[in-house]
Design an enzyme around this catalytic site. Structure first.
Site, PDB file in Angstrom:
ATOM      1  N   PHE A  79      -3.381  -2.803  -7.929  1.00 36.43           N
ATOM      2  CA  PHE A  79      -4.809  -2.941  -7.662  1.00 36.43           C
ATOM      3  C   PHE A  79      -5.179  -2.269  -6.345  1.00 36.43           C
ATOM      4  O   PHE A  79      -6.159  -1.535  -6.257  1.00 36.43           O
ATOM      5  CB  PHE A  79      -5.200  -4.419  -7.639  1.00 36.43           C
ATOM      6  CG  PHE A  79      -6.687  -4.641  -7.696  1.00 36.43           C
ATOM      7  CD1 PHE A  79      -7.331  -4.778  -8.919  1.00 36.43           C
ATOM      8  CD2 PHE A  79      -7.449  -4.698  -6.543  1.00 36.43           C
ATOM      9  CE1 PHE A  79      -8.709  -4.960  -8.983  1.00 36.43           C
ATOM     10  CE2 PHE A  79      -8.816  -4.879  -6.590  1.00 36.43           C
ATOM     11  CZ  PHE A  79      -9.451  -5.014  -7.817  1.00 36.43           C
ATOM     12  N   ASP A  80      -4.393  -2.526  -5.312  1.00 37.50           N
ATOM     13  CA  ASP A  80      -4.628  -1.938  -3.987  1.00 37.50           C
ATOM     14  C   ASP A  80      -3.442  -1.041  -3.659  1.00 37.50           C
ATOM     15  O   ASP A  80      -2.513  -1.439  -2.961  1.00 37.50           O
ATOM     16  CB  ASP A  80      -4.803  -3.041  -2.949  1.00 37.50           C
ATOM     17  CG  ASP A  80      -5.173  -2.506  -1.567  1.00 37.50           C
ATOM     18  OD1 ASP A  80      -5.372  -1.279  -1.444  1.00 37.50           O
ATOM     19  OD2 ASP A  80      -5.246  -3.300  -0.623  1.00 37.50           O
ATOM     20  N   LYS A  81      -3.487   0.181  -4.147  1.00 38.68           N
ATOM     21  CA  LYS A  81      -2.327   1.061  -4.074  1.00 38.68           C
ATOM     22  C   LYS A  81      -2.004   1.515  -2.653  1.00 38.68           C
ATOM     23  O   LYS A  81      -0.849   1.746  -2.316  1.00 38.68           O
ATOM     24  CB  LYS A  81      -2.544   2.282  -4.968  1.00 38.68           C
ATOM     25  CG  LYS A  81      -2.592   1.938  -6.454  1.00 38.68           C
ATOM     26  CD  LYS A  81      -2.825   3.169  -7.300  1.00 38.68           C
ATOM     27  CE  LYS A  81      -2.871   2.803  -8.776  1.00 38.68           C
ATOM     28  NZ  LYS A  81      -1.583   2.291  -9.251  1.00 38.68           N
ATOM     29  N   ASN A 126      -2.552   1.812 -18.675  1.00 38.63           N
ATOM     30  CA  ASN A 126      -2.574   2.739 -17.555  1.00 38.63           C
ATOM     31  C   ASN A 126      -1.337   3.630 -17.570  1.00 38.63           C
ATOM     32  O   ASN A 126      -0.253   3.207 -17.950  1.00 38.63           O
ATOM     33  CB  ASN A 126      -2.700   1.984 -16.220  1.00 38.63           C
ATOM     34  CG  ASN A 126      -1.353   1.724 -15.568  1.00 38.63           C
ATOM     35  OD1 ASN A 126      -0.793   2.582 -14.899  1.00 38.63           O
ATOM     36  ND2 ASN A 126      -0.826   0.518 -15.779  1.00 38.63           N
ATOM     37  N   ARG A 127      -1.546   4.857 -17.171  1.00 35.72           N
ATOM     38  CA  ARG A 127      -0.434   5.773 -16.898  1.00 35.72           C
ATOM     39  C   ARG A 127      -0.726   6.484 -15.577  1.00 35.72           C
ATOM     40  O   ARG A 127      -0.734   7.709 -15.479  1.00 35.72           O
ATOM     41  CB  ARG A 127      -0.237   6.757 -18.053  1.00 35.72           C
ATOM     42  CG  ARG A 127      -1.472   7.475 -18.549  1.00 35.72           C
ATOM     43  CD  ARG A 127      -1.104   8.482 -19.647  1.00 35.72           C
ATOM     44  NE  ARG A 127      -2.274   9.101 -20.235  1.00 35.72           N
ATOM     45  CZ  ARG A 127      -2.938   8.606 -21.283  1.00 35.72           C
ATOM     46  NH1 ARG A 127      -2.536   7.473 -21.844  1.00 35.72           N
ATOM     47  NH2 ARG A 127      -3.988   9.240 -21.760  1.00 35.72           N
ATOM     48  N   MET A 128      -1.001   5.654 -14.566  1.00 31.27           N
ATOM     49  CA  MET A 128      -1.417   6.169 -13.261  1.00 31.27           C
ATOM     50  C   MET A 128      -0.330   7.034 -12.620  1.00 31.27           C
ATOM     51  O   MET A 128      -0.611   8.069 -12.023  1.00 31.27           O
ATOM     52  CB  MET A 128      -1.777   5.012 -12.324  1.00 31.27           C
ATOM     53  CG  MET A 128      -2.854   4.082 -12.854  1.00 31.27           C
ATOM     54  SD  MET A 128      -4.449   4.874 -13.127  1.00 31.27           S
ATOM     55  CE  MET A 128      -4.985   5.112 -11.444  1.00 31.27           C
ATOM     56  N   GLY A 129       0.924   6.593 -12.711  1.00 32.80           N
ATOM     57  CA  GLY A 129       2.018   7.391 -12.161  1.00 32.80           C
ATOM     58  C   GLY A 129       2.215   7.248 -10.665  1.00 32.80           C
ATOM     59  O   GLY A 129       2.559   8.220  -9.978  1.00 32.80           O
ATOM     60  N   PHE A 130       2.012   6.029 -10.145  1.00 29.37           N
ATOM     61  CA  PHE A 130       2.251   5.765  -8.721  1.00 29.37           C
ATOM     62  C   PHE A 130       1.441   6.716  -7.829  1.00 29.37           C
ATOM     63  O   PHE A 130       1.969   7.318  -6.888  1.00 29.37           O
ATOM     64  CB  PHE A 130       3.737   5.900  -8.367  1.00 29.37           C
ATOM     65  CG  PHE A 130       4.628   4.825  -8.895  1.00 29.37           C
ATOM     66  CD1 PHE A 130       4.130   3.686  -9.502  1.00 29.37           C
ATOM     67  CD2 PHE A 130       6.008   4.953  -8.778  1.00 29.37           C
ATOM     68  CE1 PHE A 130       4.974   2.703  -9.982  1.00 29.37           C
ATOM     69  CE2 PHE A 130       6.872   3.970  -9.255  1.00 29.37           C
ATOM     70  CZ  PHE A 130       6.362   2.851  -9.862  1.00 29.37           C
ATOM     71  N   ASN A 157       4.976  -3.363  -2.418  1.00 29.77           N
ATOM     72  CA  ASN A 157       5.712  -2.952  -3.611  1.00 29.77           C
ATOM     73  C   ASN A 157       6.096  -1.480  -3.467  1.00 29.77           C
ATOM     74  O   ASN A 157       5.236  -0.629  -3.258  1.00 29.77           O
ATOM     75  CB  ASN A 157       4.805  -3.169  -4.829  1.00 29.77           C
ATOM     76  CG  ASN A 157       5.501  -2.888  -6.144  1.00 29.77           C
ATOM     77  OD1 ASN A 157       5.922  -1.772  -6.414  1.00 29.77           O
ATOM     78  ND2 ASN A 157       5.584  -3.906  -6.982  1.00 29.77           N
ATOM     79  N   SER A 193       8.137   0.220 -13.875  1.00 36.36           N
ATOM     80  CA  SER A 193       6.952   0.899 -14.372  1.00 36.36           C
ATOM     81  C   SER A 193       7.358   1.889 -15.460  1.00 36.36           C
ATOM     82  O   SER A 193       8.346   2.605 -15.320  1.00 36.36           O
ATOM     83  CB  SER A 193       6.252   1.656 -13.237  1.00 36.36           C
ATOM     84  OG  SER A 193       5.245   2.508 -13.762  1.00 36.36           O
ATOM     85  N   ASN A 195       5.689   4.530 -16.195  1.00 37.99           N
ATOM     86  CA  ASN A 195       4.959   5.780 -15.979  1.00 37.99           C
ATOM     87  C   ASN A 195       5.646   6.767 -15.050  1.00 37.99           C
ATOM     88  O   ASN A 195       5.076   7.814 -14.731  1.00 37.99           O
ATOM     89  CB  ASN A 195       3.559   5.461 -15.447  1.00 37.99           C
ATOM     90  CG  ASN A 195       2.758   4.634 -16.431  1.00 37.99           C
ATOM     91  OD1 ASN A 195       2.779   4.886 -17.626  1.00 37.99           O
ATOM     92  ND2 ASN A 195       2.078   3.611 -15.930  1.00 37.99           N
ATOM     93  N   THR A 196       6.853   6.454 -14.584  1.00 43.63           N
ATOM     94  CA  THR A 196       7.663   7.386 -13.807  1.00 43.63           C
ATOM     95  C   THR A 196       8.938   7.645 -14.584  1.00 43.63           C
ATOM     96  O   THR A 196       9.707   6.708 -14.839  1.00 43.63           O
ATOM     97  CB  THR A 196       8.003   6.817 -12.413  1.00 43.63           C
ATOM     98  OG1 THR A 196       6.794   6.654 -11.668  1.00 43.63           O
ATOM     99  CG2 THR A 196       8.929   7.757 -11.658  1.00 43.63           C
ATOM    100  N   LYS A 227      11.036  -6.405  -9.286  1.00 43.95           N
ATOM    101  CA  LYS A 227      10.050  -6.550 -10.356  1.00 43.95           C
ATOM    102  C   LYS A 227      10.595  -5.946 -11.642  1.00 43.95           C
ATOM    103  O   LYS A 227      10.990  -4.773 -11.668  1.00 43.95           O
ATOM    104  CB  LYS A 227       8.738  -5.868  -9.971  1.00 43.95           C
ATOM    105  CG  LYS A 227       7.626  -6.102 -10.992  1.00 43.95           C
ATOM    106  CD  LYS A 227       6.270  -5.683 -10.441  1.00 43.95           C
ATOM    107  CE  LYS A 227       5.151  -6.032 -11.410  1.00 43.95           C
ATOM    108  NZ  LYS A 227       3.823  -5.730 -10.849  1.00 43.95           N
ATOM    109  N   ASN A 256       6.189  -6.609 -15.258  1.00 42.18           N
ATOM    110  CA  ASN A 256       5.373  -5.408 -15.194  1.00 42.18           C
ATOM    111  C   ASN A 256       4.620  -5.234 -16.515  1.00 42.18           C
ATOM    112  O   ASN A 256       4.596  -6.142 -17.343  1.00 42.18           O
ATOM    113  CB  ASN A 256       6.275  -4.197 -14.905  1.00 42.18           C
ATOM    114  CG  ASN A 256       5.578  -3.139 -14.054  1.00 42.18           C
ATOM    115  OD1 ASN A 256       4.427  -2.800 -14.296  1.00 42.18           O
ATOM    116  ND2 ASN A 256       6.283  -2.619 -13.067  1.00 42.18           N
TER     117      ASN A 256
END
Length: 355
Positions: A79-81, A126-130, A157, A193, A195-196, A227, A256
């Site tokens: 949420f707060d990257k 989501n696939r934000m990808g860090f 995190n 995750s 997505n990586t 996690k 996750n």
């Protein structure tokens, strides 16, 4: 995995969401909401009002990890990257904020669009990808937040930089650990995750053991938690829980996002349009609760277990606490229920206490 209809939909925010936000790109809507969150602590009148209106009752305090959490309910990573909204989220009533995922190197994440709603399921793909500004930038933001007079507990995190090969993951994680552990109230190691590329392979014990050992040693006195994914089978969950005990880590965060798309209510075309990525929200609730119960069978009693996945109501938070969770986190509920969500949870928990 099944979808859940136990999500409140009344009030002004539901009207705003259904009329406006649902028509807006989810990532754009998130950034718009984040501007409001960051503004909350800036204006003295709003700050004072929020403290009075949203601050958790003292009976909700939880002591774990050598810390006192104002409430068992906090914000999950994602949420707060970049650690820009810690003060605002704390002012809204969250007992802790887990910032990140933060990588050693700055990275833009995957191409947009990369965030999608499945409204019928109260879910998000989501696939934000860090996407984040990197550990050095985050260290400055976290350092400033630590000096705030009234702040939530700050979890940090960390994950693997995308350009770093999995075989070199330990050194990459250690860059973030050495920069951020001294500033964090606790450190969360993200190996789950979807997505990586290659990241989830770090959950295999032959890779996970040396990684967590190295991070534990580099973190000093900062509590370290790992996690994990909901897609691990129960035996693999037990193996991770046992490893946490063997290494003397402080805890586990479960879980996750999931790769599963089973049991969704959304039209197949909507699910296909969302595409690849991790699914969060109500459909994850059942599996997240199962993983919590499996972990509690094997981890030491003093181990902190943070349950996250599919939580929307105070009753669901209480269910996790009753099942052995030390703390509970949410993310997707904020998108569907709005900025007073933590207040609703905390007041609901207080009412359940009174009963």
């Amino acid at each position: 995995m099944t979808s859940s209809g136990d999500v409140p939909e009344s009030g002004w925010y539901h009207f705003v969401f259904s009329k406006f936000f649902v028509r807006m790109d989810p990532e754009r809507a998130h950034h718009l909401a984040f501007r409001v969150i960051r503004a909350v602590p800036i204006f003295p009148g709003i700050r004072a009002l929020s403290r009075r209106y949203t601050h958790p009752h003292r009976s909700l305090r939880v002591t774990t990890l050598g810390l006192t959490f104002p409430s068992p309910f906090g914000v999950a990573a994602g949420f707060d990257k970049d650690a820009r909204g810690i003060a605002g989220l704390g002012a809204l009533g969250f007992g802790h904020v887990e910032v990140g995922t933060i990588t050693a190197r700055p990275q833009p994440g995957n191409d947009r669009p990369r965030l999608f709603r499945l409204v019928r399921d109260h879910a998000v793909v989501n696939r934000m990808g860090f996407n984040n500004g990197g550990a050095v930038k985050a260290a400055g933001a976290i350092g400033r937040a630590r000096h705030l007079r009234s702040r939530p507990v700050i979890g940090v995190n960390i994950g693997k930089s995308r350009v770093v090969d999995v075989d070199d993951a330990i050194d990459d994680y250690l860059v973030s650990t050495r920069l951020l552990a001294p500033l964090a109230d606790y450190l969360a190691v993200n190996v789950s995750s979807p997505n990586t590329p290659g990241l989830r392979g770090l959950q295999e014990l032959d890779r996970l053991t040396p990684l967590l050992t190295a991070i534990r040693d580099a973190a000093g006195t900062t509590p370290v938690l790992v996690k994990i994914a909901p897609d691990l089978d129960d035996d693999a969950v037990r193996d991770v829980g046992l490893l946490v005990g063997e290494l003397g880590l402080s805890g586990v965060i479960a879980t996750n996002t999931t790769l599963s798309r089973e049991g969704l209510l959304s039209a197949a075309a909507d699910v296909e349009r969302a595409g690849a990525g991790g699914l969060s929200g109500a459909p994850l609730a059942a599996r997240s609760l199962e993983v919590l119960k499996v972990l509690r069978e094997v981890v030491p009693a003093e181990t902190c277990v943070i349950s996250v996945g599919g939580v929307f109501t105070a009753a669901q938070v209480q269910e996790r606490l009753d099942a052995g969770a030390t703390l509970v986190q949410g993310y997707t509920g904020f998108l569907y229920l709005g900025p007073l969500w933590a207040r609703q949870i905390n007041r609901g928990l207080r009412d359940l206490q009174r009963r």
